[in-house]
Design an enzyme around this catalytic site. Structure first.
Site, PDB file in Angstrom:
ATOM      1  N   HIS A   1      12.069  89.090  34.597  1.00  0.00           N
ATOM      2  CA  HIS A   1      12.465  88.811  33.222  1.00  0.00           C
ATOM      3  C   HIS A   1      12.910  87.359  33.109  1.00  0.00           C
ATOM      4  O   HIS A   1      13.826  86.967  33.783  1.00  0.00           O
ATOM      5  CB  HIS A   1      13.666  89.657  32.806  1.00  0.00           C
TER       6      HIS A   1
ATOM      7  N   TYR B   1      12.756  71.270  40.880  1.00  0.00           N
ATOM      8  CA  TYR B   1      13.191  70.687  39.617  1.00  0.00           C
ATOM      9  C   TYR B   1      13.940  69.393  39.944  1.00  0.00           C
ATOM     10  O   TYR B   1      15.105  69.216  39.619  1.00  0.00           O
ATOM     11  CB  TYR B   1      14.117  71.639  38.854  1.00  0.00           C
TER      12      TYR B   1
END
Length: 527
Positions: free
Chosen positions: A290, A456
């Site tokens: 999710h 990132y």
């Protein structure tokens, strides 16, 4: 195997002993053209055709340089440029380039042809540097009988997914959702995707690799040893050598998957939904993933039972094949897009961007979520993406690979801001927005150290500066955020395989202070 269901919820709120070399680009170009044949194992008439210079073949140089710049922040007239770009087509080209860069005392940056949030694979804080561009190394060999594939680092994820799909409709690979991400950086930094909770990280399925080390040797897993093989599966490959390829183990995927989106606004109790999501997402079935804002993979029946507040209806769901789910995640129209789009290495939009990251280990209370949503509105353009953990991520030890952020994390946060306007004032404003929001989130995220995700890449959290002990101390700041308890082992591996810190960048792994046999160059912050 049960069907995977994809769902999106959007909230609207070294100096080496060698002769001295002039810094002139033309001199370096000439020196490399002389050096490369001398360092090659056999005569090669193609060597001159793989070297691009800003002074000798400037038009081609500019085209090659800009071809794989995915962040326009680093494609300006003021952006530092390499004196040379070398685009190898053979392993011997890579070997010769490493040996010549070492001999000529030139820093080498390694680019694999995908995304690079801070541009450190093709820019540098050092005055003189070259780029070894690996985009020609993009062969992918899929073997369904052994359920493996050998993929070269210049390939992109879309190409890998397509080549697997060509051979099998029930095999896939747990990697990222953006089709133009390069294999080299994605794999060596950890890598994750929609099957994170089912199969873990990309690096959990790497079983071999080929790398050119600082001595110009081509090594595989057996010859490089388990320590180095461990390091290049999540510790960043460019600190240790030039990775050529990875051998990966494929995973099983169902023939039928399901995708859907649910859109909610703040007025529709978004904070309540996110609060409930924090407790549901890490514990629900391992087949489910999710992501708030970007995407969620869910099993409809389980979501109806465990997350009724979402208001999900069966008619919201669309059944697709695994390769179609890949297209869906990449935001392609399933009615008009064929899988062949994944072979297009420039099928994405290139704009200005900044990314940051965090990990959440304790559920944020409703009051905190409401404060965060209000801050998002106040700050302006920056958004948050929540990626759930749990499942397989709870089952793999934190030191199994250099990637340490496993059990104990509820989810990861990505701070994301994109823009298209070239105005430097806007860039300054958007970068400041990301930093303001990041500071605001301090009380809600992991601490001591505050974790970060290597893929990132974020130079705000620290860069390597100085030499010797100073270099180590400055690197330890970002190193512990990215790698936590694994940082010390990475430093030992680095010191063993590259004691002179030849392979270095603004956030590379340092050598142990006092162990370098020669001074490494000073690195300063790129902003």
């Amino acid at each position: 195997m049960s069907s995977l269901i994809f769902f999106s919820l959007t909230l609207f709120i070294c100096c080496f002993s060698c002769f001295e070399l002039s810094n002139g680009a033309s001199d370096i170009y000439s020196s490399f053209l002389q050096c490369l044949p001398a360092q090659s194992t056999q005569p090669d008439p193609t060597l001159s055709s793989i070297v691009y210079s800003s002074t000798s073949n400037s038009s081609s140089y500019t085209s090659v340089l800009q071809e794989y710049i995915k962040n326009r922040r680093f494609n300006t007239t003021s952006t530092p440029k390499p004196v040379l770009i070398i685009t190898p087509t053979k392993e011997s080209h890579i070997q010769a380039t490493v040996l010549c860069a070492k001999k000529l005392n030139v820093q080498i940056k390694i680019r694999s042809g995908g995304h690079d949030y801070e541009g450190i694979s093709y820019i540098s804080s050092e005055k003189t540097f070259i780029v070894l561009d690996m985009f020609n190394f993009r062969t992918i060999n899929v073997n369904i009988a052994s359920e493996t594939a050998v993929v070269q680092v210049g390939a992109q994820l879309g190409e890998l997914y397509y080549r697997i799909w060509e051979k099998s409709k029930v095999h896939g690979f747990p990697a990222g959702v953006c089709q133009t991400v390069g294999v080299g950086g994605h794999f060596s930094g950890g890598g994750y995707g929609t099957m994170l909770r089912k199969y873990g990280l990309t690096v959990d399925h790497v079983i071999d690799a080929r790398i050119v080390d600082v001595k110009g040797r081509v090594l595989d897993r057996k010859s490089m040893g388990e320590d180095l093989f461990w390091a290049i599966r999540g510790g960043g490959g460019a600190s240790y050598g030039v990775i050529i390829s990875y051998t990966i183990k494929l995973v099983a995927v169902p023939k039928v998957n399901t995708v859907f989106r649910v859109m909610k606004t703040a007025e529709e109790n978004a904070a309540d939904l996110v609060y409930k999501w924090q407790s549901v997402a890490p514990k629900i079935d391992n087949d489910l993933f999710h992501i708030i804002w970007a995407t969620l993979i869910v099993w409809w029946s389980l979501m109806k039972k465990d997350f009724p507040e979402l208001g999900l209806k069966k008619e919201d769901c669309i059944e697709v094949s695994w390769i179609e789910s890949v297209l869906y995640w990449a935001n392609f129209d399933l009615n008009t897009t064929k899988p062949e789009i994944l072979l297009d290495r420039h099928s994405d939009n290139v704009n200005f961007l900044k990314r940051k990251s965090d990990y959440v280990q304790t559920a944020i209370p409703k009051s905190g979520l409401n404060a965060i949503f209000k801050k998002l509105i106040d700050v302006g353009k920056v958004g948050l993406v929540f990626n759930p953990y749990g499942g397989r991520m709870n089952e793999v030890a934190s030191d199994a690979t250099p990637f340490p952020h496993r059990a104990g994390n509820l989810y990861k946060i990505q701070y994301s801001v994109n823009w298209n306007d070239e105005d430097p004032k806007l860039e300054k404003d958007y970068l400041n927005q990301s930093r303001v929001l990041y500071k605001f989130m301090t009380n809600y995220v992991s601490k001591n150290p505050r974790g970060a995700f290597l893929n990132y890449r974020d130079l705000d959290i620290g860069v390597m500066t100085g030499t010797g002990k100073n270099a180590y101390n400055s690197a330890e700041v970002y190193g512990e955020k990215y790698f936590m308890g694994n940082f010390a082992r990475l430093v030992k591996v680095k010191t063993n395989v590259d004691p002179d810190n030849f392979f270095r960048n603004e956030q590379s792994i340092p050598v142990l202070a006092g162990k370098s046999t020669s001074k490494s160059r000073k690195l300063s912050k790129l902003v």
